[in-house]
Design a protein around this motif. Structure first.
Motif, PDB file in Angstrom:
ATOM      1  N   LYS A  52       0.855  -1.196   0.000  1.00  0.00           N
ATOM      2  CA  LYS A  52       0.000   0.000   0.000  1.00  0.00           C
ATOM      3  C   LYS A  52       0.889   1.244   0.000  1.00  0.00           C
ATOM      4  N   LEU A  53       1.166   1.716  -1.206  1.00  0.00           N
ATOM      5  CA  LEU A  53       1.950   2.933  -1.346  1.00  0.00           C
ATOM      6  C   LEU A  53       1.432   3.741  -2.515  1.00  0.00           C
ATOM      7  N   MET A  54       1.674   5.033  -2.440  1.00  0.00           N
ATOM      8  CA  MET A  54       1.251   5.930  -3.511  1.00  0.00           C
ATOM      9  C   MET A  54       2.382   6.916  -3.742  1.00  0.00           C
ATOM     10  N   LEU A  55       2.893   6.907  -4.945  1.00  0.00           N
ATOM     11  CA  LEU A  55       4.016   7.757  -5.306  1.00  0.00           C
ATOM     12  C   LEU A  55       3.500   9.073  -5.862  1.00  0.00           C
ATOM     13  N   GLY A  56       3.988  10.181  -5.305  1.00  0.00           N
ATOM     14  CA  GLY A  56       3.579  11.494  -5.775  1.00  0.00           C
ATOM     15  C   GLY A  56       4.141  11.812  -7.152  1.00  0.00           C
ATOM     16  N   LYS A  57       3.504  12.732  -7.842  1.00  0.00           N
ATOM     17  CA  LYS A  57       3.944  13.155  -9.175  1.00  0.00           C
ATOM     18  C   LYS A  57       5.330  13.781  -9.089  1.00  0.00           C
ATOM     19  N   GLY A  58       6.150  13.499 -10.080  1.00  0.00           N
ATOM     20  CA  GLY A  58       7.461  14.129 -10.193  1.00  0.00           C
ATOM     21  C   GLY A  58       8.536  13.553  -9.296  1.00  0.00           C
ATOM     22  N   ALA A  59       8.259  12.448  -8.608  1.00  0.00           N
ATOM     23  CA  ALA A  59       9.279  11.835  -7.753  1.00  0.00           C
ATOM     24  C   ALA A  59      10.438  11.354  -8.632  1.00  0.00           C
ATOM     25  N   GLN A  60      11.651  11.610  -8.195  1.00  0.00           N
ATOM     26  CA  GLN A  60      12.833  11.234  -8.974  1.00  0.00           C
ATOM     27  C   GLN A  60      13.709  10.288  -8.163  1.00  0.00           C
ATOM     28  N   PHE A  61      14.393   9.402  -8.888  1.00  0.00           N
ATOM     29  CA  PHE A  61      15.209   8.378  -8.253  1.00  0.00           C
ATOM     30  C   PHE A  61      16.536   8.230  -8.970  1.00  0.00           C
ATOM     31  N   ASP A  62      17.536   7.782  -8.235  1.00  0.00           N
ATOM     32  CA  ASP A  62      18.799   7.351  -8.833  1.00  0.00           C
ATOM     33  C   ASP A  62      18.517   5.952  -9.363  1.00  0.00           C
ATOM     34  N   LEU A  63      18.533   5.787 -10.670  1.00  0.00           N
ATOM     35  CA  LEU A  63      18.186   4.501 -11.288  1.00  0.00           C
ATOM     36  C   LEU A  63      19.319   3.486 -11.203  1.00  0.00           C
ATOM     37  N   ARG A  64      20.470   3.909 -10.678  1.00  0.00           N
ATOM     38  CA  ARG A  64      21.592   3.002 -10.370  1.00  0.00           C
ATOM     39  C   ARG A  64      22.047   2.159 -11.555  1.00  0.00           C
ATOM     40  N   GLY A  65      21.989   2.721 -12.760  1.00  0.00           N
ATOM     41  CA  GLY A  65      22.500   2.024 -13.934  1.00  0.00           C
ATOM     42  C   GLY A  65      21.441   1.307 -14.754  1.00  0.00           C
ATOM     43  N   PHE A  66      20.223   1.188 -14.238  1.00  0.00           N
ATOM     44  CA  PHE A  66      19.155   0.586 -15.030  1.00  0.00           C
ATOM     45  C   PHE A  66      18.723   1.585 -16.098  1.00  0.00           C
ATOM     46  N   ASN A  67      18.437   1.095 -17.295  1.00  0.00           N
ATOM     47  CA  ASN A  67      17.975   1.983 -18.361  1.00  0.00           C
ATOM     48  C   ASN A  67      16.635   2.620 -18.000  1.00  0.00           C
TER      49      ASN A  67
END
Length: 180
Positions: free
Chosen positions: A141-156
């Motif tokens: 049960k999670l909801m991600l807000g708009k515009g959240a950014q992440f370090d993709l750690r090398g994944f395309n």
């Protein structure tokens, strides 16, 4: 949290198999309350005492562990004779939605990134990650807000699938646009 939910579901699945080995009847069984072993041990005898073979589909009853033993920690078992079986813990399906899951998602990406060199050896350089959050269970049960950014750690590209909602393509904190 997911590990605890899985452990409870395995226990309920074992109870279901035990009951269905005696009576081949499809039931929807919802467990609410204290899931300790002494409470669960009362369930099969309570089901058998109902003589469900003689009851119509949609017949319902509630088994409450405190009726026979008021001092016992309460477990209520809501039972419906059905066309398809479904045994589950309501405790693991109701709760608050995490509106700030950024840390959980970032940790999941980091954990998978440790295996990225092996993935690239097998799949090539375009490696994409799919994270699944089953929102039917508390652990998802999670909801991600708009515009959240992440370090993709090398994944395309990293996708988040908050089942049963639509898949979200996570934005890279580096500013680069992920591949579709």
């Amino acid at each position: 949290m997911k590990a605890a939910e899985s452990k409870v579901q395995r226990t309920l699945s074992a109870l279901q198999r035990e009951y269905e080995a005696i009576e081949n009847i499809s039931l929807v069984v919802k467990f609410v309350g204290n899931m300790e072993a002494s409470n669960l041990a009362t369930v099969i005898p309570a089901l058998l005492a109902q003589d469900l073979r003689t009851k119509p589909v949609c017949y319902r009853f509630v088994h409450d562990t405190t009726v026979a033993n008021p001092a016992r920690a309460r477990l209520r078992v809501h039972v419906t004779k059905a066309l398809h079986p479904d045994w589950y813990s309501v405790n693991d399906r109701v709760g608050f939605v995490n509106l700030n899951p950024h840390g959980i998602i970032a940790d999941a990406i980091m954990k998978k990134a440790d295996q990225l060199p092996g993935y690239k050896q097998i799949a090539g350089i375009d490696v994409r990650l799919l994270l699944v959050a089953d929102r039917i269970s508390n652990s998802g049960k999670l909801m991600l807000g708009k515009g959240a950014q992440f370090d993709l750690r090398g994944f395309n590209t990293v996708y988040l699938f908050p089942y049963p909602e639509d898949v979200i393509i996570l934005e890279s904190a580096s500013g680069s646009t992920p591949s579709p």
